[in-house]
Design an enzyme around this catalytic site. Sequence first.
Site, PDB file in Angstrom:
ATOM      1  N   GLY A  11       0.851  -1.176   0.000  1.00 57.11           N
ATOM      2  CA  GLY A  11       0.000   0.000   0.000  1.00 57.11           C
ATOM      3  C   GLY A  11       0.891   1.231   0.000  1.00 57.11           C
ATOM      4  O   GLY A  11       2.089   1.152  -0.298  1.00 57.11           O
ATOM      5  N   ALA A  13       2.118   2.910   2.473  1.00 57.55           N
ATOM      6  CA  ALA A  13       3.218   2.812   3.442  1.00 57.55           C
ATOM      7  C   ALA A  13       4.380   1.993   2.869  1.00 57.55           C
ATOM      8  O   ALA A  13       5.539   2.414   2.925  1.00 57.55           O
ATOM      9  CB  ALA A  13       2.721   2.200   4.746  1.00 57.55           C
ATOM     10  N   TRP A  42      -8.387   2.752  -1.591  1.00 55.11           N
ATOM     11  CA  TRP A  42      -9.781   3.056  -1.285  1.00 55.11           C
ATOM     12  C   TRP A  42      -9.926   4.372  -0.541  1.00 55.11           C
ATOM     13  O   TRP A  42     -11.039   4.867  -0.355  1.00 55.11           O
ATOM     14  CB  TRP A  42     -10.392   1.947  -0.425  1.00 55.11           C
ATOM     15  CG  TRP A  42     -10.465   0.607  -1.095  1.00 55.11           C
ATOM     16  CD1 TRP A  42      -9.818   0.214  -2.237  1.00 55.11           C
ATOM     17  CD2 TRP A  42     -11.216  -0.521  -0.650  1.00 55.11           C
ATOM     18  NE1 TRP A  42     -10.114  -1.087  -2.524  1.00 55.11           N
ATOM     19  CE2 TRP A  42     -10.974  -1.564  -1.569  1.00 55.11           C
ATOM     20  CE3 TRP A  42     -12.049  -0.758   0.436  1.00 55.11           C
ATOM     21  CZ2 TRP A  42     -11.544  -2.834  -1.441  1.00 55.11           C
ATOM     22  CZ3 TRP A  42     -12.629  -2.011   0.573  1.00 55.11           C
ATOM     23  CH2 TRP A  42     -12.382  -3.028  -0.351  1.00 55.11           C
ATOM     24  N   ALA A  43      -8.811   4.939  -0.060  1.00 55.23           N
ATOM     25  CA  ALA A  43      -8.868   6.166   0.737  1.00 55.23           C
ATOM     26  C   ALA A  43      -9.393   7.318  -0.116  1.00 55.23           C
ATOM     27  O   ALA A  43      -8.954   7.513  -1.246  1.00 55.23           O
ATOM     28  CB  ALA A  43      -7.478   6.496   1.271  1.00 55.23           C
ATOM     29  N   GLN A  44     -10.306   8.094   0.439  1.00 55.11           N
ATOM     30  CA  GLN A  44     -10.971   9.125  -0.349  1.00 55.11           C
ATOM     31  C   GLN A  44     -10.533  10.539   0.025  1.00 55.11           C
ATOM     32  O   GLN A  44     -10.114  11.325  -0.805  1.00 55.11           O
ATOM     33  CB  GLN A  44     -12.495   8.997  -0.185  1.00 55.11           C
ATOM     34  CG  GLN A  44     -13.049   7.699  -0.755  1.00 55.11           C
ATOM     35  CD  GLN A  44     -14.567   7.601  -0.599  1.00 55.11           C
ATOM     36  OE1 GLN A  44     -15.235   8.518  -0.147  1.00 55.11           O
ATOM     37  NE2 GLN A  44     -15.121   6.458  -0.977  1.00 55.11           N
ATOM     38  N   GLY A  45     -10.619  10.881   1.301  1.00 49.82           N
ATOM     39  CA  GLY A  45     -10.526  12.279   1.710  1.00 49.82           C
ATOM     40  C   GLY A  45      -9.236  12.979   1.356  1.00 49.82           C
ATOM     41  O   GLY A  45      -9.238  14.093   0.857  1.00 49.82           O
ATOM     42  N   GLY A  46      -8.091  12.373   1.635  1.00 50.53           N
ATOM     43  CA  GLY A  46      -6.824  13.016   1.338  1.00 50.53           C
ATOM     44  C   GLY A  46      -5.829  12.855   2.467  1.00 50.53           C
ATOM     45  O   GLY A  46      -5.959  11.965   3.304  1.00 50.53           O
ATOM     46  N   ARG A 272     -13.799  11.209  15.258  1.00 53.31           N
ATOM     47  CA  ARG A 272     -14.443  10.101  14.544  1.00 53.31           C
ATOM     48  C   ARG A 272     -15.032   9.052  15.484  1.00 53.31           C
ATOM     49  O   ARG A 272     -16.093   8.486  15.204  1.00 53.31           O
ATOM     50  CB  ARG A 272     -13.419   9.467  13.592  1.00 53.31           C
ATOM     51  CG  ARG A 272     -14.007   8.402  12.698  1.00 53.31           C
ATOM     52  CD  ARG A 272     -12.974   7.904  11.708  1.00 53.31           C
ATOM     53  NE  ARG A 272     -12.654   8.912  10.714  1.00 53.31           N
ATOM     54  CZ  ARG A 272     -11.742   8.746   9.761  1.00 53.31           C
ATOM     55  NH1 ARG A 272     -11.054   7.628   9.699  1.00 53.31           N
ATOM     56  NH2 ARG A 272     -11.504   9.699   8.880  1.00 53.31           N
TER      57      ARG A 272
END
Length: 296
Positions: A11, A13, A42-46, A272
Site C-alpha cells: 500500500g 506505506a 480506497w482512501a478518499q478524503g486526502g 471520529r
Amino acid sequence: MTRPTLICGAGIAGLWAALKLAPRPVVLLTGAPLGEGAASGWAQGGVSAALAADDSAALHAHDTIAAGAGLVDREAALALAEGAAAEVAELAELGAPFEREGADWSLSREAAHSRPRVARVKGDGAGAAIMATLIEAVRAADHIEIRDGWRAVSLLGDASACTGAIAQGPDGEIETIDTDTTLLAMGGAGGLFALTTTPAIAQGQAMAMAARLGAVIRDPEFVQFHPTALNAGLDPAPLCTEALRGEGAILVDQTGHRFMKAIHDDAELAPRDVVARAVHRQNASGKGAFLDCREA
C-alpha cells in the site's frame, strides 16, 4: 554485500518506504498483484497536513491531542504533524496530482480539525491517485525488486531478532527470504469485524506474525472506523467520505432530527470515535442514522 530490506505489503506505506530506502536494495512483497488489495487505494478524503498560511504543525498536533481523549502520545503527535507537510510536498513533486487554488493548496476540513488541512485529489480520489503515482515510481526504481502476488505468511527468527520471512507465491510456492531488516506494512485489522470499509482480507496478519515471534503489540484496541458508509448490504461497505461532513453534510434520524448537535460541540465534525458511537446508538435504538447531503 548488503542484504536487501524486505518490505511486506504494497500500500502507500510499503511503496513510500521502498522509494525512501534508495539506494539500499529492497525486496517488495505485494500480497495481491501490485495496485490491488491495498486499503490505500480506497482512501478518499486526502492527506492531513498543516499546509495553509494560517495553520501550523503545533496547531495540528494540538487538534490531534484534543481528539484523542487523553490517550495520545504528545511527542509522536507533534513529530507526525511536523513531518506531514514535507511529505505531501514530496508526493506532489513525485507527481501526485493534489488540487491547487493558484499557488495555494486546495484543502478540505474533516472531523476534529480546527482548520481545513486535508490535501485532496479530485474531491475524493486521493488514495487511488497517490497509489498510481507511487506504483509508477516503484516500477521505475532500480533498487526495488517487486515480487508481484507474493505475501509473507510467517516471520523468521526469534524474540531477539527477525531474520526475514517465509513467503508464498501466487501459485502456492513457498520461499524463505533471509534479510537483516524486515518492514511489515500489511494493513490493519478491519476485516475481523462484522462490517468494514476496508478490504476484508486485512485481518491483522502482521500483528499476529510479529506476536508469534515475540514482539510486544502496543494498543491493538485502537481500530479506525469510518462513521459513515453506504448501507447497500455489502461488506466491505462503500465509504461515504468524511469530506462530505466537512462540506456541510449532516447526520439525521429517520424523522429528520439532527442528533449530533446534542452530543458534541463540533456536531458532525466531532472526533471520529464520537461520531461512530453516536451512529451506532442511533441504529441500535431503531431511530436510524442518515447522512443528509442536500446542503453540502
